[in-house]
Design a protein around this motif. Structure first.
Motif, PDB file in Angstrom:
ATOM      1  N   ALA A 106       0.836  -1.211   0.000  1.00 14.95           N
ATOM      2  CA  ALA A 106       0.000   0.000   0.000  1.00 14.95           C
ATOM      3  C   ALA A 106       0.865   1.252   0.000  1.00 14.95           C
ATOM      4  CB  ALA A 106      -0.934  -0.012   1.212  1.00 14.95           C
ATOM      5  N   LEU A 107       1.970   1.232   0.771  1.00 16.91           N
ATOM      6  CA  LEU A 107       2.867   2.383   0.804  1.00 16.91           C
ATOM      7  C   LEU A 107       3.512   2.598  -0.559  1.00 16.91           C
ATOM      8  CD1 LEU A 107       4.237   4.679   2.290  1.00 16.91           C
ATOM      9  CD2 LEU A 107       5.943   3.056   3.140  1.00 16.91           C
TER      10      LEU A 107
ATOM     11  N   GLU B 240       2.271   2.043  -3.421  1.00 15.40           N
ATOM     12  CA  GLU B 240       1.302   2.691  -4.303  1.00 15.40           C
ATOM     13  C   GLU B 240       1.218   4.185  -4.032  1.00 15.40           C
ATOM     14  OE1 GLU B 240      -0.174   1.305  -6.985  1.00 15.40           O
ATOM     15  OE2 GLU B 240       1.247  -0.274  -6.425  1.00 15.40           O
ATOM     16  N   HIS B 241       1.393   4.584  -2.758  1.00 10.73           N
ATOM     17  CA  HIS B 241       1.440   6.012  -2.435  1.00 10.73           C
ATOM     18  C   HIS B 241       2.721   6.651  -2.959  1.00 10.73           C
ATOM     19  CE1 HIS B 241      -2.122   6.432   0.064  1.00 10.73           C
ATOM     20  NE2 HIS B 241      -1.792   5.360   0.756  1.00 10.73           N
TER      21      HIS B 241
ATOM     22  N   LEU C 233       4.497  10.132  -6.017  1.00 11.89           N
ATOM     23  CA  LEU C 233       5.455  11.055  -5.421  1.00 11.89           C
ATOM     24  C   LEU C 233       6.781  10.993  -6.173  1.00 11.89           C
ATOM     25  CD1 LEU C 233       4.746  10.334  -1.641  1.00 11.89           C
ATOM     26  CD2 LEU C 233       4.135  12.410  -2.901  1.00 11.89           C
TER      27      LEU C 233
ATOM     28  N   VAL D 254       1.245   3.200   7.340  1.00  3.47           N
ATOM     29  CA  VAL D 254       1.248   3.648   5.947  1.00  3.47           C
ATOM     30  C   VAL D 254       1.186   5.171   5.854  1.00  3.47           C
ATOM     31  CG1 VAL D 254       0.004   3.583   3.747  1.00  3.47           C
ATOM     32  CG2 VAL D 254       0.302   1.483   5.079  1.00  3.47           C
ATOM     33  N   GLU D 255       0.342   5.821   6.663  1.00  9.00           N
ATOM     34  CA  GLU D 255       0.201   7.265   6.557  1.00  9.00           C
ATOM     35  C   GLU D 255       1.480   7.985   6.991  1.00  9.00           C
ATOM     36  OE1 GLU D 255      -1.298  11.107   5.902  1.00  9.00           O
ATOM     37  OE2 GLU D 255      -1.677   9.130   5.035  1.00  9.00           O
TER      38      GLU D 255
ATOM     39  N   ARG E 159       3.890   7.559   4.196  1.00  7.88           N
ATOM     40  CA  ARG E 159       3.547   8.414   3.057  1.00  7.88           C
ATOM     41  C   ARG E 159       4.008   9.841   3.289  1.00  7.88           C
ATOM     42  NH1 ARG E 159       0.687  12.313   1.621  1.00  7.88           N
ATOM     43  NH2 ARG E 159      -0.229  12.541   3.697  1.00  7.88           N
ATOM     44  N   ARG E 160       3.807  10.355   4.504  1.00  5.88           N
ATOM     45  CA  ARG E 160       4.195  11.733   4.815  1.00  5.88           C
ATOM     46  C   ARG E 160       5.719  11.894   4.777  1.00  5.88           C
ATOM     47  NH1 ARG E 160       0.798  12.893  10.206  1.00  5.88           N
ATOM     48  NH2 ARG E 160       1.845  14.939  10.120  1.00  5.88           N
TER      49      ARG E 160
ATOM     50  N   ALA F  60       6.699  11.823   1.128  1.00  5.25           N
ATOM     51  CA  ALA F  60       6.287  13.085   0.496  1.00  5.25           C
ATOM     52  C   ALA F  60       7.329  14.170   0.764  1.00  5.25           C
ATOM     53  CB  ALA F  60       4.917  13.510   1.015  1.00  5.25           C
TER      54      ALA F  60
END
Length: 362
Positions: A37-38, A40-41, A45, A133-134, A137-138, A141
């Motif tokens: 899932a990560l 895919e994020h 980016l 995951v969040e 993602r941060r 980013a």
């Protein structure tokens, strides 16, 4: 014969003949689905950092880059690797993972550009005990934002979920960048000489050094504005490259990291020369004065631990100083003439900072 440790009449319930429930990788603490899932994020980016020379995308075993397509005729590769240090602990405790990725890129690409090289691509390593995951993602980013600021491509990396290696919520970051310079444009040049001028480029704050001391001071003195402590490291790449190529006058550069001005300025100087700097020529951001006062830190320690307001220096001939200053200012930098190059007495330091205590006067 029976297997060692098995009684002849023991029930053989499991797939291997043991009376134990089956274990999976996820039950051992590693969630492959979260990792997917990560990824895919991360893909969009990384795509946002594309530049000339990038070949393919994420997903291969290695990242590809075409130096010829990037426009180099006789390139020398220049590489740098670094981390963010214990600034990560501040980010973790504050619950703000958004800017440490910028720091990670900055610490690598600023080291590359001082050789006269253009950073081309970047790869990161992100490790944690349990992948959120969040948060991941941060962080990525921020890495992508750092790459955009530096003009380099994020072409790969590694996410490692390692239960038992890190405390809950902890993570670690490391990365490396590869750049290139034309063979005849590498820095520092060999013609640095007495009388040359030292230009200082303002830092954005603490950057990413000295945080073991910062955290001790914060613990002693109570809270401090976390946004100041987490202000990301300034990325000097684009203005420096424009000035290097536009003026052909920069002789040497030094990225001011651990060791401060006394420890880093000499790295761009030939034997027999030293820099004499005048601290009255610049004023550091307020965070430095707070740390110095709250920790009662001696000025010499401050200068050898932190950048104290100067994140990069450039050495130029006096006749070229004004046009280099103008070129850097056009790129958004605040530039000051802060010192001079002189012969070095063998018994003294290679970088002398005079009037250091003036940094803490209002």
């Amino acid at each position: 014969m029976n297997e060692p440790g098995l009684k002849p009449d023991a029930p053989q319930d499991g797939p291997s003949g043991h009376n134990k429930p089956p274990l999976t990788y996820k039950e051992a603490g590693v969630d492959i689905d979260a990792g997917d899932a990560l990824v895919e994020h991360i893909k969009p980016l990384a795509k946002s950092t594309d530049r000339r020379g990038v070949m393919g995308g994420l997903g291969g075993f290695g990242g590809l880059f075409d130096l010829k397509a990037a426009g180099f005729r006789d390139p020398i590769l220049v590489s740098g690797t670094d981390g963010v240090g214990t600034k990560l602990k501040v980010a973790i405790e504050a619950g703000i993972p958004d800017t440490v990725g910028i720091d990670l890129v900055a610490m690598c690409v600023n080291d590359i550009v001082v050789q006269g090289a253009e950073p081309l691509f970047f790869l990161d390593y992100y490790a944690t005990g349990k992948l959120e995951v969040e948060t991941g993602r941060r962080i990525v980013a921020g890495i992508a934002e750092g790459c955009r600021r530096a003009g380099c491509a994020l072409i790969g990396g590694e996410t490692a979920e390692m239960p038992g290696m890190y405390a809950d919520g902890d993570y670690d970051l490391a990365g490396f960048s590869v750049g290139a310079a034309e063979r005849d444009e590498l820095l520092p040049r060999t013609d640095i000489a007495p009388g040359d001028v030292v230009l200082g480029l303002d830092s954005s704050g603490l950057h990413s050094n000295g945080y073991s001391l910062v955290r001790r001071i914060v613990a002693r003195g109570g809270g401090y504005d976390m946004t100041a402590l987490l202000e990301p490291t300034r990325i000097y790449v684009k203005p420096l490259l424009a000035a290097i190529r536009g003026t052909r006058a920069i002789k040497g550069l030094a990225h001011i990291t651990g060791g401060g001005l006394p420890g880093n300025v000499p790295r761009c100087l030939p034997d027999g020369l030293r820099a004499r700097l005048d601290a009255r020529q610049w004023k550091p951001p307020a965070v430095f004065g707070w740390l110095r006062a709250e920790g009662n830190v001696p000025t010499d320690d401050m200068l050898r631990t932190f950048n104290c307001g100067i994140g990069m220096i450039a050495v130029v001939a006096r006749a070229d100083a004004e046009r280099v200053k103008q070129a850097l200012a056009a790129g958004g930098e605040t530039v000051r003439e802060i010192g001079i190059i002189e012969p070095a007495p063998t018994s003294e330091a290679d970088c002398v900072v005079e009037h250091g205590d003036s940094l803490w006067r209002s």
